[in-house]
Scaffold this active site. Structure first.
Site, PDB file in Angstrom:
ATOM      1  N   ILE A 110       0.831  -1.196   0.000  1.00 28.13           N
ATOM      2  CA  ILE A 110       0.000   0.000   0.000  1.00 28.13           C
ATOM      3  C   ILE A 110       0.868   1.251   0.000  1.00 28.13           C
ATOM      4  O   ILE A 110       2.054   1.204   0.310  1.00 28.13           O
ATOM      5  CB  ILE A 110      -0.960   0.024   1.205  1.00 28.13           C
ATOM      6  CG1 ILE A 110      -0.209   0.220   2.527  1.00 28.13           C
ATOM      7  CG2 ILE A 110      -1.768  -1.262   1.272  1.00 28.13           C
ATOM      8  CD1 ILE A 110      -1.117   0.448   3.717  1.00 28.13           C
ATOM      9  N   SER A 111       0.276   2.371  -0.361  1.00 26.96           N
ATOM     10  CA  SER A 111       0.906   3.683  -0.325  1.00 26.96           C
ATOM     11  C   SER A 111       2.205   3.660  -1.127  1.00 26.96           C
ATOM     12  O   SER A 111       2.236   3.154  -2.235  1.00 26.96           O
ATOM     13  CB  SER A 111       1.110   4.115   1.131  1.00 26.96           C
ATOM     14  OG  SER A 111       1.389   5.486   1.236  1.00 26.96           O
ATOM     15  N   ASN A 112       3.319   4.184  -0.565  1.00 23.81           N
ATOM     16  CA  ASN A 112       4.517   4.135  -1.396  1.00 23.81           C
ATOM     17  C   ASN A 112       5.133   2.741  -1.439  1.00 23.81           C
ATOM     18  O   ASN A 112       5.984   2.468  -2.290  1.00 23.81           O
ATOM     19  CB  ASN A 112       5.541   5.216  -1.022  1.00 23.81           C
ATOM     20  CG  ASN A 112       6.020   5.154   0.398  1.00 23.81           C
ATOM     21  OD1 ASN A 112       6.062   4.089   1.000  1.00 23.81           O
ATOM     22  ND2 ASN A 112       6.384   6.304   0.943  1.00 23.81           N
ATOM     23  N   GLY A 151       3.099   0.335  -2.250  1.00 20.17           N
ATOM     24  CA  GLY A 151       2.420  -0.020  -3.487  1.00 20.17           C
ATOM     25  C   GLY A 151       3.107   0.582  -4.690  1.00 20.17           C
ATOM     26  O   GLY A 151       3.212  -0.055  -5.746  1.00 20.17           O
TER      27      GLY A 151
END
Length: 716
Positions: free
Chosen positions: A311-313, A315
């Site tokens: 997820i997020s960075n 991801g």
């Protein structure tokens, strides 16, 4: 701990990924002669530590705490808070990082829609969800001891070498290697291995005053004793360190900000290294042997499903890894709310409903330094006065005694960045500027809480330092990190806070008792939002925010240095035909969809054309921080407005796995119309499955997202 043997590395050849796994011999079974290469340890890996967990007293997913223990507000105490053991730090790190990603309330879905006690088929069980297996950890380095990216592979006891599978769970944010544990859960329940990377970040700092550093397991020692085994050392000479401490006592350096590596440019590479580490471990455990008794590369990309996820960075790192995967190591991609740096001129358009979004595809440091300028002022807009935390924000940051946010509004007008004359109208103008720069209207209700938690300043300072390869001694834009008093003055950090920061820190202060400091405050260094201008005005350090913004948009040497770093992180849009599902919350105010997933999907279609296998899923009533939903007493209104995006990461992983393993059709690009829980903010009714409908293989026309080469159209 046992050490795995060290052997020379060999680059794995490109082999197309198969949909089904081949039947493999168990450990020690049979010889393949010369038909398979010898399993060799990658040259960049250092010594590998191995630990086995029985699934009762300790385990891979919950560190022995189980679903009940993870739900507890605090982990078990350390026997000695000043010297926690590596095992204690691991337990607390798993507890902290799991909870940091998810809504941990029963009413919000924990234990019902997700959690260790919910099995791979979504069935709620009466068990604690502990997962037996083995865990392997090593540094990836180039021999200098300066990179020391932590890689970890977890292999559940249920791993089946006849149906091998693995996912990546690169840490999100600036966290340590356990930062992806909530993503890894999906795999561990299904008998898949998990390849983790801290991607060159981490929660524990270099204490510059006392010259102590973290080791890979989170314990601390002196920089001299650690040598090249430090997880992070700021890299100052003895003379530089002494001078820095004299001028700036009691400061800390963090790896993401101060490694001088521009770690983000390597996030894809470090994620691929984690996959290679995973293959090495799996073949050491399950590979066939040759006549000499050597393990062979029996599990390969031709027979193993590997899904890049996080997820997020984290991801974003998975996306980068898929783009850079020249060896065919990754089979598919399933990510949530990814941070994606697009090309400077991607040549794509984004439409929502009948309107084209005017500003799209900006980089994280660009739109975050923009938010850093305007968000505190915008949070006072009367139109968002009933949003979560807005009243508390006004009480804390717009009081008559300390009108920090109104002063920011006034400072922006003085700088020529706002034109309105009253605080209320300036705040509405600032809110509109955020809208015009690419934030969705659904993000309006999130600005007050994000401003109060100093999200934009924290991210701006960290990424500006990292992208420009700045040293801690540079004090970029006058910022540093230190513990502070209630009045904002720099002070010493409690020793116990530092001792446990590997487990409790998020790597991007404010975190773990360390705050963002404005070194240029008129009365001496002070906590950023409590600092004063030369004229004695507390305006949330507008000068520092303007400096950070100039680095992103200016033309001077410092700005060009940062912009060069940004260019090293831009993605191509070429996923090499890998089946991919990206899910993103429409209301995301940290990583707005029109700067990240929407234009990336259009770019991918432009680059890959008919070879593209990307599905983009936009989730209504979802935002970036699921954990905030689980804070009803602190952030009432998140619970009544937002649903957990984590549910849809799990759906994405299910969809990609079923496509790869069983040929099931991927869901088409779509908007998912979730149903908020509603009710009274702070005491919303319990969530049910009806609030979070599943992905549709073929969505209704009103929900279908159209993606053509260089263009994406999102229904309202």
């Amino acid at each position: 701990m046992k050490k795995m043997s060290t052997m020379k590395t060999r680059v794995r050849p490109l082999v197309p990924a198969a949909l089904a796994a081949a039947v493999l011999a168990a450990c020690g079974g049979g010889s393949d002669g010369d038909s398979a290469a010898v399993n060799t340890k990658p040259a960049y890996l250092g010594a590998i530590s191995e630990a086995a967990y029985d699934g009762t007293s300790n385990d891979l997913l919950t560190a022995g705490l189980g679903a009940t223990g993870l739900a507890a507000a605090v982990p078990p105490a350390y026997a000695d808070p000043l010297k926690p053991t590596a095992a204690e730090l691991r337990r607390t790190a798993i507890h902290t990082n799991y909870r940091a990603m998810l809504d941990m309330t029963v009413a919000g879905g924990y234990g019902l829609l997700y959690g260790p006690n919910v099995d791979a088929q979504g069935k709620v069980t009466t068990g604690e969800g502990k997962v037996a297996g083995a865990e392997y950890i090593a540094f990836a380095d180039d021999g200098t001891g300066r990179k020391n990216v932590t890689l970890m592979v977890q292999v559940p006891a249920s791993f089946n070498p006849a149906k091998p599978c693995m996912i990546t769970a690169t840490a999100s944010g600036s966290r340590g290697v356990y930062g992806g544990i909530s993503t890894g859960e999906w795999a561990l329940k299904r008998g898949c291995a998990v390849a983790y990377s801290d991607k060159g970040t981490g929660g524990a700092p270099h204490d510059l005053q006392n010259d102590t550093v973290p080791l890979m397991d989170g314990t601390r020692t002196t920089a001299a004793a650690a040598g090249k085994n430090a997880a992070f050392n700021a890299g100052l000479t003895a003379t530089e360190l002494a001078a820095f401490n004299t001028a700036n006592p009691n400061r800390f350096a963090f790896k993401h900000a101060h490694s001088g590596q521009n770690a983000e440019k390597d996030w894809g590479a470090s994620t691929l290294q984690a996959v290679e580490f995973g293959y090495y471990v799996l073949n050491q455990r399950y590979g066939n042997t040759n006549a000499a008794g050597q393990r062979l590369k029996t599990l390969t990309p031709s027979n193993t499903i590997v899904i890049a996820s996080s997820i997020s960075n984290g991801g974003g790192a998975a996306i980068a890894a898929a783009e850079q995967d020249t060896q065919g190591l990754i089979t598919g991609v399933a990510v949530s709310e990814p941070a994606l740096e697009l090309p400077a001129n991607p040549g794509v358009t984004v439409r929502r409903g009948a309107a084209e979004v005017a500003v799209t595809g900006k980089t994280l440091v660009d739109f975050t330094t923009y938010a850093n300028l305007y968000q505190a002022c915008a949070s006072l807009a009367p139109s968002v006065s009933t949003s979560p935390y807005a009243a508390a924000f006004a009480a804390g940051f717009a009081s008559a005694a300390l009108p920090i946010a109104p002063n920011r509004c006034a400072a922006l007008k003085t700088a020529g960045l706002l034109t309105a004359s009253t605080t209320a109208t300036q705040a509405e103008e600032a809110l509109q500027k955020l809208r015009a720069y690419g934030w969705e209207p659904e993000s309006n209700d999130l600005h007050a809480s994000l401003a109060a938690f100093e999200v934009a300043p924290a991210v701006s300072v960290t990424f500006a330092n990292s992208l420009s390869r700045s040293s801690v001694k540079d004090n970029l834009c006058g910022f540093s990190y230190a513990a502070t008093t209630a009045a904002g003055a720099v002070t010493t950090l409690a020793p116990a806070a530092l001792a446990g920061m590997f487990a409790t820190g998020n790597g991007v202060p404010p975190s773990g008792g360390i705050n963002l400091v404005n070194n240029n405050s008129v009365a001496g260094p002070a906590r950023d939002f409590l600092s004063f201008t030369a004229a004695g005005v507390a305006d949330w350090n507008t000068a520092g925010a303007l400096c950070l913004r100039n680095l992103a948009t200016g033309t001077d040497a410092a700005a060009k240095k940062l912009q060069t770093g940004v260019d090293e992180t831009r993605r191509s849009g070429n996923l090499r035909g890998k089946p991919t599902v990206i899910v993103h919350g429409r209301a995301d105010a940290l990583l707005p969809v029109s700067h990240t997933s929407r234009p990336y999907a259009a770019l991918n279609k432009k680059v890959e054309g008919n070879a593209s296998k990307l599905s983009y899923v936009e989730v209504a009533n979802a935002q970036h921080f699921d954990s905030f939903i689980g804070l009803p007493t602190v952030l009432p209104g998140y619970d009544s407005r937002y649903v957990p995006l984590h549910v849809y990461l799990n759906h994405a992983l299910d969809a990609v796995y079923e496509h790869l393993a069983n040929g099931k059709t991927l869901p088409a690009s779509q908007v998912v119309r979730t149903v908020p829980r509603g009710g009274t903010p702070g005491s919303a009714p319990a969530i049910t499955a009806a609030n979070v409908p599943p992905l549709a293989t073929a969505p209704a026309a009103a929900n279908a997202i159209a993606i053509t080469a260089g263009a994406i159209s999102i229904p309202d």
